[in-house]
Design an enzyme around this catalytic site. Structure first.
Site, PDB file in Angstrom:
ATOM      1  N   LEU A 253       0.832  -1.227   0.066  1.00 52.42           N
ATOM      2  CA  LEU A 253       0.001  -0.005   0.052  1.00 52.42           C
ATOM      3  C   LEU A 253       0.892   1.297  -0.061  1.00 52.42           C
ATOM      4  CD1 LEU A 253      -2.729  -1.048   2.387  1.00 52.42           C
ATOM      5  CD2 LEU A 253      -3.215  -0.768  -0.003  1.00 52.42           C
ATOM      6  N   ARG A 254       2.233   1.294  -0.014  1.00 50.99           N
ATOM      7  CA  ARG A 254       2.905   2.352  -0.020  1.00 50.99           C
ATOM      8  C   ARG A 254       2.893   3.016  -1.144  1.00 50.99           C
ATOM      9  NH1 ARG A 254       7.723   0.147   1.410  1.00 50.99           N
ATOM     10  NH2 ARG A 254       7.626   0.917   3.559  1.00 50.99           N
ATOM     11  N   GLY A 255       2.485   2.370  -2.232  1.00 46.20           N
ATOM     12  CA  GLY A 255       2.309   3.158  -3.693  1.00 46.20           C
ATOM     13  C   GLY A 255       1.110   3.999  -3.486  1.00 46.20           C
TER      14      GLY A 255
END
Length: 637
Positions: A253-255
């Protein structure tokens, strides 16, 4: 006044706004300056593309009256103490107090931390830098001292991909990534040269000409920095971002988070109070391309068509999932990105030819095959035993002056003195000796106080692959399996910063298909062009590999070699081929070259010739299945 007392003039920096072209890079740096929580910018490209010039020009634009806005450059050879800070030796010697001296991270607070050739920086330092960039603080706990220091900076790293890649885990930690290249437009190139010559002739005058533009740009960045906290990111745009990331098959989910932060910064930059599709598109172009790479041989970047498809998927995010495959799993041979090609028809043709030509393999035979698509698996991490002194890498254990310090130990001759541990030991002894005295005596260091640092590091190795591509290896449909294994092993060497060489044994002789290199993508392409078939010159292949190792030992004596032989063990080329192969293996063993034999023999009836070869090499024997199956349990880096 003496020459030493004269103040050195501060060099004039090339104005940020005067750089011709590189608009995407400029935008990425500006957005990171507006919202440092984005996580910094990774700039990829060859030398001479104004990477350093642009980064150094950003500092004055985000500066303030407090001296912030400075550009702090972190040298590749910096130690951990220099980066995060250390004890103040003067304070310890003079007052007997353990006080902390801030490092480069603290100096970069409210400015830019610039790392040229970040891909060559030790991994443990990169971890520290990225953690500090994300949190805005750096915490140090060592030598009995615990200290937290503000470190809110814009992290910028530059790299030349030909020098080696960042490992995927670190690549993902950079918020934005931009690929830069010299412009092809003739007028633009002429203007670049004209401006550079004008600056070199009169730096102060050239900077004065762009002063008004620089001031306006700095003011706009400052306004955006103050406004970005109030920018609204509507739910519909968050769903759009989620749909795009899912369509592009972005891990984790960092993107999503980075795209949302970047979109908010872009909205603030253009003076808007709400994120729109325009902001999301700009953020996706900068934040997602480097997160789509599954294979280090894949091309980075998003084409216009791929970006349009992703935006369409984001628009339809609330509807059913698109049946189309992700863009990084292309079905046409070669892939839409022009990256490593899938085996496709080449592999099927090789298998069909293998069935019909098992008994009589023509010379030359079919091509070894283009690199297969990424399988998502990793091979077992092969290592050289013992402790080396080679260049920093990620394969084998090594003594390191810049590695992670675990603790201080008693001094041993030939190793550097751990200064702070030594002083603390002396101070402790002095306190014990002076117990009950009213005055503190001068601190004296005795031989018993000397300490040295125990550091943990890893080195890169020379990995020489000997690949048996004779007729027996291409039979029984083994060609595709061996090709995939070769690529996975080369990929592993790529991420571990090894220097690799490939020796091919087929026909009547062995050839050095790939001389020692760090550019493993070149190794894959050259290997794919090699023809297969014929007899097995195993002795010649081992002898040539031994010669390659000896030549490299003369130029890089500290780089330890690892020989990896992929073969079924059959030696059929030349007179007394099996005996000569065993002799060549014994010679390699006497030279102290550590080896691994990958047994490629398959089928119900097995001769065990690879095991015999491993015995003469003194090598570990692995099957192809074992090499991949042990990746999770035995291959942790």
């Amino acid at each position: 006044m003496s020459a030493t007392s004269e103040q050195t003039p501060v060099p004039v920096r090339y104005p940020f706004s005067a750089v011709v072209g590189q608009d995407r890079l400029k935008l990425a740096l500006i957005l990171s300056a507006i919202s440092p929580g984005i996580g910094g910018v990774l700039i990829r490209g060859e030398k001479g593309t104004a990477k350093s010039t642009i980064v150094r020009g950003l500092g004055p634009l985000i500066g303030g009256d407090d001296g912030s806005g400075r550009v702090v450059e972190l040298p590749i050879g910096a130690t951990e103490d220099r980066v995060i800070g250390s004890l103040d030796l003067t304070s310890v010697l003079r007052d007997g107090r353990a006080e902390f001296t801030p490092g480069l991270l603290a100096r970069a607070h409210r400015g830019v931390l610039y790392i040229d050739e970040v891909n060559l920086l030790a991994d443990h330092l990169v971890d520290v830098l990225l953690d500090a960039a994300a949190s805005g603080r750096v915490t140090i706990e060592r030598d009995g001292v615990s200290h937290t220091q503000a470190a809110d900076f814009v992290l910028v790293g530059t790299m030349n991909p030909e020098e080696g890649e960042l490992r995927p885990q670190l690549l993902d930690r950079f918020g934005l990534a931009v690929d830069v290249a010299a412009g092809k437009d003739l007028d633009e190139r002429v203007e670049v040269v004209r401006r550079r010559m004008a600056f070199d002739a009169d730096p102060a005058g050239f900077a004065a000409e762009h002063l008004a533009t620089e001031h306006e740009l700095a003011q706009r960045i400052d306004e955006a920095r103050r406004a970005v906290g109030g920018v609204e990111v509507p739910t519909r745009e968050l769903r759009r971002i989620a749909g795009i990331c899912a369509h592009l098959d972005v891990d984790g989910l960092r993107g999503d988070i980075v795209v949302a932060r970047t979109a908010a910064a872009h909205a603030a930059w253009r003076g808007a109070t709400t994120v729109s599709e325009e902001d999301v598109r700009a953020a996706v172009e900068l934040a997602l391309p480097h997160r789509r790479r599954r294979n280090p041989f894949d091309e980075s970047g998003l084409s216009t068509d791929q970006l349009d498809d992703a935006m369409s998927a984001g628009q339809d995010a609330a509807g059913p999932e698109s049946p189309e495959p992700p863009d990084d799993d292309p079905t046409p041979p070669g892939g839409p990105d022009g990256g490593a090609a899938a085996p496709g028809d080449t592999s099927e043709t090789s298998e069909a030819q293998s069935d019909s030509e098992t008994q009589s393999q023509p010379v030359p035979g079919p091509a070894f095959g283009a690199a297969p698509k990424a399988t998502g698996s990793r091979v077992r991490a092969l290592r050289v035993s013992g402790v080396g002194d080679g260049d920093p890498g990620r394969r084998s254990k090594a003594r390191s002056r810049r590695g992670h310090t675990t603790h201080a130990v008693d001094f041993e001759g030939g190793r550097p003195v751990h200064l702070f541990a030594t002083v603390l030991a002396a101070a402790g002894r002095a306190d014990a000796t002076a117990a009950g005295r009213a005055e503190r005596t001068a601190l004296r260091i005795a031989a018993s106080d000397l300490r040295t640092a125990e550091r943990v590091g890893q080195e890169a190795n020379l990995v020489v692959f000997v690949v048996d591509l004779s007729g027996s290896m291409t039979a029984r449909r083994r060609l595709t399996a061996v090709a995939e294994l070769c690529v996975e092993m080369l990929r592993d060497s790529y991420t571990r910063r090894d220097r690799v060489a490939v020796v091919v044994a087929r026909g009547g002789s062995a050839t050095l298909a790939v001389p020692p290199t760090k550019s493993v993508d070149i190794a894959v392409r050259r290997l794919a062009e090699i023809r297969t078939g014929g007899r097995t010159p195993l002795a010649e292949g081992l002898t040539l590999a031994g010669d390659v190792v000896e030549r490299c030992r003369r130029t890089e004596p500290n780089r330890r070699p690892l020989l990896v032989v992929l073969t079924d063990g059959r030696a059929t080329s030349g007179r007394d081929a099996p005996a000569r192969a065993r002799l060549a293996a014994s010679v390699i063993r006497r030279r102290g070259i550590e080896s691994v034999v990958v047994d490629c023999e398959q089928g119900m009836v097995r001769l065990g010739l690879a095991a015999d070869l491993a015995g003469h090499l003194g090598a570990e024997l692995l099957t192809m299945d074992e090499l991949s199956a042990t990746a999770l349990t035995r291959g942790a880096a």
